[in-house]
Design an enzyme around this catalytic site. Structure first.
Site, PDB file in Angstrom:
ATOM      1  N   GLY A 131     -51.430  15.037 -63.260  1.00  0.00           N
ATOM      2  CA  GLY A 131     -51.740  15.297 -64.670  1.00  0.00           C
ATOM      3  C   GLY A 131     -52.273  14.045 -65.339  1.00  0.00           C
ATOM      4  N   GLY A 137     -42.809  27.538 -63.236  1.00  0.00           N
ATOM      5  CA  GLY A 137     -43.388  26.278 -63.715  1.00  0.00           C
ATOM      6  C   GLY A 137     -42.327  25.265 -64.121  1.00  0.00           C
ATOM      7  N   LYS A 173     -38.004  20.979 -50.109  1.00  0.00           N
ATOM      8  CA  LYS A 173     -38.613  19.642 -50.141  1.00  0.00           C
ATOM      9  C   LYS A 173     -37.603  18.545 -50.446  1.00  0.00           C
ATOM     10  CE  LYS A 173     -41.660  18.620 -53.483  1.00  0.00           C
ATOM     11  NZ  LYS A 173     -42.990  18.600 -54.106  1.00  0.00           N
ATOM     12  N   ARG A 183     -46.649  22.294 -49.767  1.00  0.00           N
ATOM     13  CA  ARG A 183     -47.484  21.351 -49.017  1.00  0.00           C
ATOM     14  C   ARG A 183     -46.701  20.577 -47.955  1.00  0.00           C
ATOM     15  NH1 ARG A 183     -49.866  18.946 -54.541  1.00  0.00           N
ATOM     16  NH2 ARG A 183     -47.978  19.968 -55.285  1.00  0.00           N
ATOM     17  N   ALA A 195     -35.977  20.691 -59.391  1.00  0.00           N
ATOM     18  CA  ALA A 195     -36.006  20.734 -57.926  1.00  0.00           C
ATOM     19  C   ALA A 195     -36.016  22.172 -57.410  1.00  0.00           C
ATOM     20  CB  ALA A 195     -34.800  19.981 -57.371  1.00  0.00           C
ATOM     21  N   LYS A 251     -13.050   5.183 -30.302  1.00  0.00           N
ATOM     22  CA  LYS A 251     -13.081   6.188 -31.367  1.00  0.00           C
ATOM     23  C   LYS A 251     -11.682   6.384 -31.923  1.00  0.00           C
ATOM     24  CE  LYS A 251     -14.365  10.652 -32.872  1.00  0.00           C
ATOM     25  NZ  LYS A 251     -14.085  12.051 -32.625  1.00  0.00           N
ATOM     26  N   GLY A 310     -38.866  24.100 -56.968  1.00  0.00           N
ATOM     27  CA  GLY A 310     -40.132  24.529 -56.360  1.00  0.00           C
ATOM     28  C   GLY A 310     -40.048  24.656 -54.855  1.00  0.00           C
ATOM     29  N   ASN A 341      -7.066  10.959 -24.060  1.00  0.00           N
ATOM     30  CA  ASN A 341      -6.474  11.445 -25.307  1.00  0.00           C
ATOM     31  C   ASN A 341      -6.331  12.964 -25.377  1.00  0.00           C
ATOM     32  OD1 ASN A 341      -9.244  11.515 -25.304  1.00  0.00           O
ATOM     33  ND2 ASN A 341      -9.466  10.974 -27.455  1.00  0.00           N
ATOM     34  N   ASP A 347     -39.088  15.421 -57.053  1.00  0.00           N
ATOM     35  CA  ASP A 347     -39.845  14.838 -55.942  1.00  0.00           C
ATOM     36  C   ASP A 347     -40.383  13.444 -56.276  1.00  0.00           C
ATOM     37  OD1 ASP A 347     -41.779  15.615 -57.746  1.00  0.00           O
ATOM     38  OD2 ASP A 347     -42.908  16.879 -56.358  1.00  0.00           O
TER      39      ASP A 347
HETATM   40  C1  UD1 Z   1     -46.281  17.656 -61.917  1.00  0.00           C
HETATM   41  C2  UD1 Z   1     -46.857  17.549 -63.312  1.00  0.00           C
HETATM   42  C3  UD1 Z   1     -48.049  16.592 -63.266  1.00  0.00           C
HETATM   43  C4  UD1 Z   1     -47.599  15.233 -62.746  1.00  0.00           C
HETATM   44  C5  UD1 Z   1     -46.931  15.396 -61.398  1.00  0.00           C
HETATM   45  C6  UD1 Z   1     -46.304  14.080 -60.987  1.00  0.00           C
HETATM   46  C7  UD1 Z   1     -46.484  19.690 -64.387  1.00  0.00           C
HETATM   47  C8  UD1 Z   1     -47.056  20.955 -64.847  1.00  0.00           C
HETATM   48  N1  UD1 Z   1     -47.295  18.853 -63.766  1.00  0.00           N
HETATM   49  O1  UD1 Z   1     -47.245  18.233 -61.074  1.00  0.00           O
HETATM   50  O2  UD1 Z   1     -48.569  16.423 -64.563  1.00  0.00           O
HETATM   51  O3  UD1 Z   1     -48.706  14.377 -62.644  1.00  0.00           O
HETATM   52  O4  UD1 Z   1     -45.869  16.376 -61.468  1.00  0.00           O
HETATM   53  O5  UD1 Z   1     -45.765  14.194 -59.708  1.00  0.00           O
HETATM   54  O6  UD1 Z   1     -45.305  19.458 -64.631  1.00  0.00           O
HETATM   55  N2  UD1 Z   1     -40.399  22.768 -60.074  1.00  0.00           N
HETATM   56  C9  UD1 Z   1     -39.373  23.632 -60.393  1.00  0.00           C
HETATM   57  N3  UD1 Z   1     -39.675  24.899 -60.764  1.00  0.00           N
HETATM   58  C10 UD1 Z   1     -40.931  25.348 -60.868  1.00  0.00           C
HETATM   59  C11 UD1 Z   1     -41.987  24.473 -60.549  1.00  0.00           C
HETATM   60  C12 UD1 Z   1     -41.677  23.178 -60.166  1.00  0.00           C
HETATM   61  O7  UD1 Z   1     -38.198  23.281 -60.331  1.00  0.00           O
HETATM   62  O8  UD1 Z   1     -41.104  26.516 -61.244  1.00  0.00           O
HETATM   63  C13 UD1 Z   1     -40.076  21.411 -59.649  1.00  0.00           C
HETATM   64  C14 UD1 Z   1     -40.557  21.106 -58.241  1.00  0.00           C
HETATM   65  O9  UD1 Z   1     -39.550  21.424 -57.303  1.00  0.00           O
HETATM   66  C15 UD1 Z   1     -40.881  19.625 -58.288  1.00  0.00           C
HETATM   67  C16 UD1 Z   1     -41.169  19.360 -59.749  1.00  0.00           C
HETATM   68  O10 UD1 Z   1     -40.722  20.486 -60.476  1.00  0.00           O
HETATM   69  O11 UD1 Z   1     -39.795  18.840 -57.887  1.00  0.00           O
HETATM   70  C17 UD1 Z   1     -42.671  19.166 -59.986  1.00  0.00           C
HETATM   71  O12 UD1 Z   1     -43.343  20.312 -59.545  1.00  0.00           O
HETATM   72  P1  UD1 Z   1     -44.687  20.221 -58.714  1.00  0.00           P
HETATM   73  O13 UD1 Z   1     -45.139  21.599 -58.423  1.00  0.00           O
HETATM   74  O14 UD1 Z   1     -44.522  19.306 -57.580  1.00  0.00           O
HETATM   75  O15 UD1 Z   1     -45.636  19.596 -59.828  1.00  0.00           O
HETATM   76  P2  UD1 Z   1     -46.955  18.759 -59.568  1.00  0.00           P
HETATM   77  O16 UD1 Z   1     -48.044  19.666 -59.205  1.00  0.00           O
HETATM   78  O17 UD1 Z   1     -46.673  17.614 -58.685  1.00  0.00           O
HETATM   79 CA    CA Z   2     -45.008  17.087 -57.291  1.00  0.00          CA
END
Ligand code: UD1
Ligand code: CA
Length: 454
Positions: free
Chosen positions: A141, A80, A23, A16, A10, A352, A12, A387, A104
């Site tokens: 993916g 990532g 998020k 979007r 969580a 209350k 990221g 009160n 997410d």
């Molecule tokens: C990711 C998957 C994809 C899958 C999709 C499903 C990868 C590389 N790709 O893509 O294959 O189909 O989820 O929803 O995993 N996050 C971090 N740190 C980071 C990057 C991301 O904590 O450095 C967290 C985000 O907050 C998010 C989750 O990882 O909750 C997924 O990241 P997101 O960038 O949404 O991946 P997708 O592009 O959706």
């Molecule tokens: Ca996602």
């Protein structure tokens, strides 16, 4: 027996969503995205839950601070999903099973989590990934299988060739790994890909490379796959979830006159033969008993409602309402109101922090705050328990059993009305009234005869 730990990604930014709020703190109906994910892990009996936080981590940490079994781990730079999971590696034992889920993905149920973990254990896989076959794989993916139907690898959309892009089996972003193999894979991840990120989706490749099988577990309920990357996806997830809870309650014997205009939290419980009229919201961990009539247009938040209660066009927050009470229309029951059986709170009455005994009536245009009201009390129209004093301190009013408070009276707290006593209409009561007494505290009426000569 091996232990199961969960890692929730969580960190990221959620670009979007176009939001200042992280998020995972956006809400699906009445609960934050991250809470759905944490609660599902908890319901699947996972005791150690690690949430990887990054973007605006202080806000997420503060939000999760009250959850004892959740530990936040900081991912300083968002390199990532693989890099995010790595932040938990010091907490993983070799013989742990590690459940990993994108933060997410709030619709994943605890049953799906448990089944995925069992599938991984029973098949003796190095790891498994949860998949779904969908019409529009879009940016998700792709699951690439080999000729035997086993997982070959997961390819991110941006790294797909044309043929791979056409595959419509997708990675939901939910996995289970053997602890040692996950840790060993971390050191093998690289960022040689279209996004220059360390992908968790490369872990299966490395686990297979170490000689282990990697399983694909197809999700049983396709409605759970929805991830949230945008406001539009947030609204899709919200309506999916609300639909599910509506069906769940109807299947349990609750009548929803108009399901589409009835909103019920995932955590609410409702007894059978209760009827809910349109425009009603039931939120938080509200519990409603059997044979109740709720609505239209009522809003109940984190409250306990007994059996055979009527709530008409009213709002009730963090309160307890026992059997056979009648609330509304247009009542406002504010936090810490405890109504014993058979109490009536009528129109434009606000309560209350009050305790109210059995059979008491608070019928109309009344404010009772910070009060202890006995049983069989009648409170007439326009009464106020004042009160707050001039120093902004709150004091309690005590009204004992069978008292009668006449219209438009003000009870200036702290003050006690004795058992079986009467307050004359229009009184301002500043001193305690003993039992069985009458108190009148108003100017005597003056009559000037022949005063108006016109
Ligand atoms: C990711 C998957 C994809 C899958 C999709 C499903 C990868 C590389 N790709 O893509 O294959 O189909 O989820 O929803 O995993 N996050 C971090 N740190 C980071 C990057 C991301 O904590 O450095 C967290 C985000 O907050 C998010 C989750 O990882 O909750 C997924 O990241 P997101 O960038 O949404 O991946 P997708 O592009 O959706
Ligand atoms: Ca996602």
């Amino acid at each position: 027996m091996s232990n199961v730990k969960a890692i929730i990604l969580a960190g990221g930014k959620g670009t979007r969503m176009k939001s200042e709020l992280p998020k995972v703190l956006h809400k699906i109906y009445d609960k934050c995205i991250i809470d759905y994910v944490c609660d599902a892990c908890e319901d699947a009996k996972i005791k150690d839950i690690f949430v990887i936080v990054g973007h605006k981590h202080e806000m997420v940490e503060e939000h999760l601070a009250s959850k004892n079994n959740v530990k936040c781990l900081l991912q300083e730079y968002q390199l990532g999903t693989g890099h995010a999971a790595m932040q938990a590696q010091d907490y993983i034992e070799d013989d742990d099973y590690v459940f990993v889920i994108n933060g997410d993905q709030p619709l994943i149920s605890s049953q799906t989590i448990s089944s995925l973990i069992s599938f991984c254990k029973q098949g003796n896989y190095g790891g498994v990934v949860l998949s779904a076959i969908i019409d529009n794989p879009g940016s998700l993916g792709r699951i690439i299988r080999d000729n035997h139907g086993n997982l070959n690898r997961i390819v991110e959309r941006k790294d797909c060739n044309d043929e791979e892009e056409r595959i419509n089996e997708i990675n939901i972003g939910v996995y289970c790994f053997k602890g040692k193999l996950l840790k060993d894979s971390f050191s093998k991840l690289d960022d040689n890909n279209a996004q220059n990120e360390y992908y968790i989706t490369d872990v299966p490749y490395h686990i297979k490379d170490m000689g282990y099988n990697f399983g694909v577990y197809a999700i049983a309920d396709i409605s759970e796959y929805q991830g949230i990357n945008s406001r539009e996806e947030l609204s899709i997830a919200t309506s999916t979830l609300l639909d599910k809870t509506r069906k769940y309650h109807m299947n349990n014997g609750v009548t929803l006159i108009d399901p589409s205009s009835t909103y019920i939290s995932l955590n609410a419980e409702i007894g059978k033969d209760t009827i809910i009229y349109p425009g009603t919201h039931i939120q938080g961990d509200t519990v409603i008993g059997e044979d109740c009539i709720i609505g239209p247009n009522s809003h109940i938040i984190s409250s306990k409602i007994g059996n055979n209660v009527i709530v008409e066009t009213s709002k009730i927050t963090e309160s307890i309402i026992k059997d056979n009470c009648k609330i509304g229309p247009f009542a406002h029951i504010r936090p810490k109101t405890n109504l014993d059986k058979n109490v009536k709170v009528g129109s434009f009455a606000e309560t209350k922090n009050v305790n109210v005994g059995e059979n008491t009536k608070i019928p109309h245009l009344i404010y009772t705050g910070d009060a202890d009201i006995g049983r069989d009390v009648e409170i007439a129209c326009g009464v106020i328990t004042a009160n707050m004093n001039v120093n902004w301190e709150k004091n309690r009013t005590v009204i004992n059993d069978k008292a009668f408070i006449g219209c438009n009276s003000v009870l200036l707290a702290p003050v006690t009305v004795g058992k079986n006593s009467i307050v004359g209409a229009g009184s301002t009561i500043t001193e305690d009234i003993p039992d069985n007494s009458l108190a009148i505290a108003r100017e005597k009426q003056v009559i000037k005869e022949n005063y108006n000569k016109k």
